[in-house]
Scaffold this motif. Structure first.
Motif, PDB file in Angstrom:
ATOM      1  N   LEU A 190      -2.207 -10.299  -1.692  1.00 46.32           N
ATOM      2  CA  LEU A 190      -2.929  -9.672  -2.804  1.00 46.32           C
ATOM      3  C   LEU A 190      -4.440  -9.865  -2.637  1.00 46.32           C
ATOM      4  O   LEU A 190      -5.232  -8.948  -2.899  1.00 46.32           O
ATOM      5  CB  LEU A 190      -2.463 -10.252  -4.138  1.00 46.32           C
TER       6      LEU A 190
ATOM      7  N   GLU B  10       0.849  -1.211   0.000  1.00 45.99           N
ATOM      8  CA  GLU B  10       0.000   0.000   0.000  1.00 45.99           C
ATOM      9  C   GLU B  10       0.879   1.255   0.000  1.00 45.99           C
ATOM     10  O   GLU B  10       0.570   2.234  -0.671  1.00 45.99           O
ATOM     11  CB  GLU B  10      -0.912   0.033   1.248  1.00 45.99           C
TER      12      GLU B  10
ATOM     13  N   ARG C 284      -3.389  -2.633  -7.385  1.00 51.10           N
ATOM     14  CA  ARG C 284      -4.607  -3.309  -7.869  1.00 51.10           C
ATOM     15  C   ARG C 284      -4.780  -3.140  -9.374  1.00 51.10           C
ATOM     16  O   ARG C 284      -5.477  -3.918 -10.006  1.00 51.10           O
ATOM     17  CB  ARG C 284      -5.842  -2.767  -7.142  1.00 51.10           C
ATOM     18  N   GLU C 285      -4.141  -2.102  -9.944  1.00 54.69           N
ATOM     19  CA  GLU C 285      -4.268  -1.860 -11.388  1.00 54.69           C
ATOM     20  C   GLU C 285      -3.223  -2.624 -12.182  1.00 54.69           C
ATOM     21  O   GLU C 285      -3.162  -2.521 -13.406  1.00 54.69           O
ATOM     22  CB  GLU C 285      -4.055  -0.361 -11.681  1.00 54.69           C
TER      23      GLU C 285
ATOM     24  N   GLY D 109      -7.369  -6.985  -2.210  1.00 58.92           N
ATOM     25  CA  GLY D 109      -8.402  -6.778  -3.232  1.00 58.92           C
ATOM     26  C   GLY D 109      -7.874  -6.799  -4.655  1.00 58.92           C
ATOM     27  O   GLY D 109      -8.506  -6.280  -5.574  1.00 58.92           O
ATOM     28  N   HIS D 110      -6.715  -7.431  -4.874  1.00 59.73           N
ATOM     29  CA  HIS D 110      -6.189  -7.553  -6.240  1.00 59.73           C
ATOM     30  C   HIS D 110      -6.937  -8.660  -6.974  1.00 59.73           C
ATOM     31  O   HIS D 110      -7.237  -9.699  -6.396  1.00 59.73           O
ATOM     32  CB  HIS D 110      -4.676  -7.863  -6.191  1.00 59.73           C
ATOM     33  N   ASP D 111      -7.244  -8.443  -8.249  1.00 55.42           N
ATOM     34  CA  ASP D 111      -8.004  -9.406  -9.043  1.00 55.42           C
ATOM     35  C   ASP D 111      -7.135 -10.643  -9.321  1.00 55.42           C
ATOM     36  O   ASP D 111      -6.122 -10.545 -10.020  1.00 55.42           O
ATOM     37  CB  ASP D 111      -8.405  -8.723 -10.363  1.00 55.42           C
TER      38      ASP D 111
END
Ligand SMILES: Cc1cc2nc3c(=O)[nH]c(=O)nc-3n(C[C@H](O)[C@H](O)[C@H](O)COP(=O)(O)OP(=O)(O)OC[C@H]3O[C@@H](n4cnc5c(N)ncnc54)[C@H](O)[C@@H]3O)c2cc1C
Length: 383
Positions: A257, A230, A237-238, A261-263
């Motif tokens: 991750l 962070e 996350r992008e 909230g990482h995809d």
């Protein structure tokens, strides 16, 4: 188009990013080196990266260039203690330096190949290797913004990707966050520092568990954490995430991750231990006795070039059956990943259940992986 023209056109093109992330960009039909083909490499230089990690630089026969994608690995093979040993090593150099190829090897305590390489591989010594394989490459997940996370010798595939993007001056936003035990254990430390100073779109962060003898270390200490991510990579996350390192490290990365909230669809990892990469390829269930005769057949496998042949049951892999019959086929992972056992099926048909070690266009050309293929008829192999 020669190598220089090709790379210059890649760099100057408006769609350079697309081409960086396209497998075709790195393909050189004139110097194809299949993952099932053995070539002899000659060591031309070695460099100590840390106290237990060394880079070996190789040239091809007659100075022939190499073609590979950043992030791919080769399978080296050597006679050690009277037996043939094969191990995979990521190509740490970028394809933008096509006339040499480097591997960067960490000594594994008690390990056969890593210690043999450290003790024997010197300028002028040759080494046999099967060609590049693997899908942990930018082309597998094209993205303009990437986060490379590595630990220990897991730095190598990400280093090849970083070097390639840097040398082509591509508009690719990379954050490279590497974890090491101490500052003295950071592999490629000076080169990464130099590249990050020269490229505004490359941010290199190194986190060390302890400072070792470098008491003036001013980088972050401890382990990779969500708090560190962070703070240092707020837009993580992008980013498309590429991770390589020991299994516990990669588990921790996944957990961090997920919590952040990482995809997960944008997460890619390479394991240096094939057993950790995939579920083992399962042998088909033994059919019930009454169905067994119908379900299982005996087929003949003929090797076109050597003239040898053997028979096998349809529930065995061709690699396993060949071994049983005393026929030596080049192989490494036995999991359908590395591609070393890739062979053309000239006649007949097989059922192949692979784990990414072969590309669709190779399948279209009739190639199959022997470690995860079972015959469905008599077959003739190009061996
Ligand atoms: C795709 C891929 C890429 C890789 N890239 C790299 C890279 O860039 N750099 C790198 O350094 N490594 C890389 N590796 C790891 C590499 O392939 C080897 O696994 C590593 O060098 C260890 O090999 P070794 O022969 O020295 O050890 P091994 O002989 O395989 O031994 C490994 C461990 O098992 C123990 N062991 C061996 N035999 C026994 C036994 N009979 N009983 C109990 N324990 C035993 C050894 O003591 C040692 O701790 C990669 C692996 C893969 C799959």
């Amino acid at each position: 188009m020669n190598a220089i023209d090709m790379f210059c056109s890649v760099a100057s093109s408006a769609s350079a990013m697309d081409r960086f992330t396209s497998a075709e960009t790195w393909e050189r039909p004139d110097v194809q080196w299949g993952s099932h083909e053995m070539r002899t490499l000659t060591c031309c230089r070695t460099t100590d990266e840390t106290h237990d990690v060394r880079t070996f630089v190789f040239c091809g026969e007659d100075g022939r260039p190499f073609s590979f994608e950043p992030g791919q690995f080769i399978t080296v093979s050597a006679e050690v203690g009277g037996r043939t040993v094969s191990r995979c090593y990521t190509i740490s150099s970028p394809p933008t330096r096509p006339y040499t190829l480097t591997i960067t090897v960490k000594r594994t305590p008690g390990g056969v190949m890593s210690n043999w390489l450290h003790d024997n591989m010197k300028p002028g010594v040759t080494l046999n290797a099967y060609g590049p394989a693997g899908v942990f490459t930018p082309s597998s997940a094209p993205a303009v913004k990437a986060l490379y996370l590595s630990a220990g010798s897991g730095v190598t595939p990400l280093m090849s990707m970083t070097r390639a993007a840097f040398e082509l001056g591509l508009d690719r936003d990379i954050v490279f966050l590497h974890s090491a035990r101490t500052p003295q254990d950071i592999i490629f430390r000076d080169e990464l520092a130099r590249m990050s100073v020269q490229a505004a779109n490359l941010d290199v962060i190194q986190v060390c568990e302890g400072v070792g003898t470098e008491t003036d270390w001013n980088g972050p200490t401890g382990r990779l954490s969500l708090e560190l991510l962070e703070a240092r990579v707020p837009d993580f996350r992008e980013r498309e995430v590429f991770t390589c390192g020991p299994a516990p490290y990669m588990s921790a990365v996944k957990e961090i991750l997920a919590r952040g909230g990482h995809d997960p669809a944008r997460y890619h990892q390479e394991s240096f231990n094939f057993a950790e990469t995939v579920e083992p390829l399962v042998e088909p269930a033994v059919p019930a006795a009454e169905n067994q005769a119908a379900a299982q057949s005996t087929y003949t496998v003929r090797l076109a070039r050597s003239g040898k042949s053997f028979t096998m049951e349809s529930d065995q892999t061709i690699l396993a059956a060949a071994r049983k019959a005393g026929v030596v086929l080049a192989s490494s992972c036995s999991q359908g990943i590395c591609g070393t056992c890739k062979t053309a099926v000239l006649e007949g048909s097989v059922d192949m259940q692979h784990n990414g070690g072969i590309r669709k266009r190779e399948i279209d050309k009739g190639l199959r992986l022997m470690c995860c293929s079972r015959p469905t008829s008599d077959i003739v192999l190009d061996l």
